[in-house]
Write a protein that holds these residues in place. Structure first.
Motif, PDB file in Angstrom:
ATOM      1  N   SER A 229      40.094  38.488  49.006  1.00  0.00           N
ATOM      2  CA  SER A 229      38.910  39.229  49.430  1.00  0.00           C
ATOM      3  C   SER A 229      38.760  39.224  50.946  1.00  0.00           C
ATOM      4  O   SER A 229      38.421  40.248  51.558  1.00  0.00           O
ATOM      5  N   THR A 230      39.041  38.075  51.563  1.00  0.00           N
ATOM      6  CA  THR A 230      38.905  37.954  53.014  1.00  0.00           C
ATOM      7  C   THR A 230      39.818  38.919  53.746  1.00  0.00           C
ATOM      8  O   THR A 230      39.427  39.533  54.743  1.00  0.00           O
ATOM      9  N   PHE A 231      41.041  39.082  53.236  1.00  0.00           N
ATOM     10  CA  PHE A 231      42.027  39.929  53.914  1.00  0.00           C
ATOM     11  C   PHE A 231      42.210  41.282  53.245  1.00  0.00           C
ATOM     12  O   PHE A 231      43.170  42.001  53.526  1.00  0.00           O
TER      13      PHE A 231
ATOM     14  N   VAL B 128      50.022  47.885  49.658  1.00  0.00           N
ATOM     15  CA  VAL B 128      49.462  46.594  50.066  1.00  0.00           C
ATOM     16  C   VAL B 128      49.979  45.502  49.131  1.00  0.00           C
ATOM     17  O   VAL B 128      49.852  45.618  47.904  1.00  0.00           O
ATOM     18  N   PRO B 129      50.577  44.414  49.660  1.00  0.00           N
ATOM     19  CA  PRO B 129      51.060  43.330  48.811  1.00  0.00           C
ATOM     20  C   PRO B 129      49.914  42.543  48.210  1.00  0.00           C
ATOM     21  O   PRO B 129      48.823  42.466  48.773  1.00  0.00           O
ATOM     22  N   ALA B 130      50.172  41.960  47.069  1.00  0.00           N
ATOM     23  CA  ALA B 130      49.124  41.245  46.323  1.00  0.00           C
ATOM     24  C   ALA B 130      49.173  39.742  46.569  1.00  0.00           C
ATOM     25  O   ALA B 130      50.182  39.189  46.996  1.00  0.00           O
ATOM     26  N   VAL B 131      48.046  39.121  46.295  1.00  0.00           N
ATOM     27  CA  VAL B 131      47.951  37.663  46.221  1.00  0.00           C
ATOM     28  C   VAL B 131      47.999  37.317  44.737  1.00  0.00           C
ATOM     29  O   VAL B 131      47.157  37.774  43.958  1.00  0.00           O
ATOM     30  N   ILE B 132      49.000  36.523  44.331  1.00  0.00           N
ATOM     31  CA  ILE B 132      49.220  36.241  42.915  1.00  0.00           C
ATOM     32  C   ILE B 132      49.029  34.752  42.663  1.00  0.00           C
ATOM     33  O   ILE B 132      49.715  33.909  43.253  1.00  0.00           O
ATOM     34  N   LEU B 133      48.078  34.429  41.794  1.00  0.00           N
ATOM     35  CA  LEU B 133      47.747  33.041  41.490  1.00  0.00           C
ATOM     36  C   LEU B 133      48.390  32.615  40.179  1.00  0.00           C
ATOM     37  O   LEU B 133      48.311  33.327  39.174  1.00  0.00           O
ATOM     38  N   PHE B 134      49.028  31.425  40.197  1.00  0.00           N
ATOM     39  CA  PHE B 134      49.551  30.798  38.988  1.00  0.00           C
ATOM     40  C   PHE B 134      48.838  29.462  38.812  1.00  0.00           C
ATOM     41  O   PHE B 134      49.081  28.511  39.564  1.00  0.00           O
ATOM     42  N   SER B 135      47.955  29.388  37.836  1.00  0.00           N
ATOM     43  CA  SER B 135      47.188  28.157  37.606  1.00  0.00           C
ATOM     44  C   SER B 135      47.980  27.173  36.750  1.00  0.00           C
ATOM     45  O   SER B 135      48.807  27.569  35.933  1.00  0.00           O
ATOM     46  N   ASP B 136      47.680  25.873  36.949  1.00  0.00           N
ATOM     47  CA  ASP B 136      48.231  24.803  36.123  1.00  0.00           C
ATOM     48  C   ASP B 136      49.755  24.749  36.164  1.00  0.00           C
ATOM     49  O   ASP B 136      50.430  24.676  35.123  1.00  0.00           O
ATOM     50  N   TYR B 137      50.301  24.761  37.368  1.00  0.00           N
ATOM     51  CA  TYR B 137      51.743  24.656  37.555  1.00  0.00           C
ATOM     52  C   TYR B 137      52.293  23.396  36.893  1.00  0.00           C
ATOM     53  O   TYR B 137      53.407  23.397  36.354  1.00  0.00           O
TER      54      TYR B 137
END
Length: 274
Positions: free
Chosen positions: A24-26, A113-122
């Motif tokens: 959101s910030t960027f 625009v490139p995405a920010v991709i979150l992977f939880s619980d690595y």
């Protein structure tokens, strides 16, 4: 240069809110995934579906998964034809500096625009589940392996992978959760960031930003109660996690209750304390 990172900290420390806040910030698109037992992450890349064929019967159709789409970024068109060539050139350069892919055709910009991709619980992922990311984490050579054809699919430059883990190299202290050993070869490609435990002042600020109509004194009472429950859950084997996400949900319920039953409130002004 884009660095992928892993956020490590105690359970329910608010790690998963970092990625959407960063995006959101960027002004970047954001996608979230989570590892869990029995998951088949290859379906994140693509899957096969049986669909009705043009002449009856069924045929197999390959469907792109959410991860493949996210790794290609988001493409939009913007009209800057009213700007001068010099201004357009400067604007295009600033976008490309932010690792956006831009083409200018007579003032019409096509922007990816490139995405920010979150992977939880690595740390809950099995070695087999992590294989889907082995090529993806090769810095500056990021690729996804197509699980059906085996081809290497380029990942858009500037795509940011963010992982979260509740345990460090020595496991998770005071936690009843089971974690898998982290893959060292993948960890070496990530920048590790320690996330400290949630403080009351931080949690009050989160609620204040999310629900500005809640009185500050009420926020203090709510946070005090949440921290008491969190402390009890940590000290006793309750199998309960009180995350920052749940804090916001409880704040929403508290706000709804105050709106529904305003005359039933007993107002007390507490003394804020950390």
């Amino acid at each position: 240069k884009t660095s992928h990172m892993i956020l490590q900290g105690e359970v329910s420390g608010g790690k998963d809110i970092f990625a959407p806040a960063y995006a959101s910030t960027f002004n970047l698109p954001h996608m979230s995934f989570a590892f869990k037992a029995g998951l088949a992450p290859r379906a994140w890349v693509c899957r096969t579906d049986l669909v009705e064929g043009p002449r009856g019967g069924t045929i197999t159709e390959i469907v792109e998964g959410s991860l493949m789409k996210a790794c290609r970024g988001v493409t939009v068109k913007r009209d800057f034809t009213m700007m001068s060539q010099e201004a357009r050139t400067s604007l295009k350069a600033s976008m490309e500096k932010a690792l956006w892919t831009v083409t200018d055709v007579d003032g019409t910009f096509t922007i990816t625009v490139p995405a920010v991709i979150l992977f939880s619980d690595y740390d809950r992922a099995s070695p087999e589940q992590l294989e889907v990311l082995r090529q993806a984490l090769e810095l500056n050579k990021e690729r996804l392996v197509h699980p059906v054809t085996g081809e290497l699919i380029p990942i858009l430059k500037g795509t940011r992978f963010i992982f979260t883990a509740n345990s460090g190299s020595d496991g998770a202290e005071n936690s009843n959760n089971l974690f898998n050993a982290k893959d060292g070869s993948l960890l070496s490609r990530l920048v590790a960031v320690h996330v400290p435990p949630i403080t009351k002042s931080f949690e009050r600020e989160v609620i204040k930003v999310a629900y500005p109509s809640i009185h500050l004194d009420h926020i203090t009472i709510l946070v005090d109660c949440i921290h008491a429950v969190r402390k009890l859950a940590k000290e006793q084997p309750l199998g309960l996690e009180v995350s920052l996400r749940q804090t916001k949900q409880w704040a929403s319920l508290a706000l709804q209750s105050m709106e529904d039953f305003p005359t039933c409130l007993l107002y007390t002004s507490p003394s804020p304390r950390d």
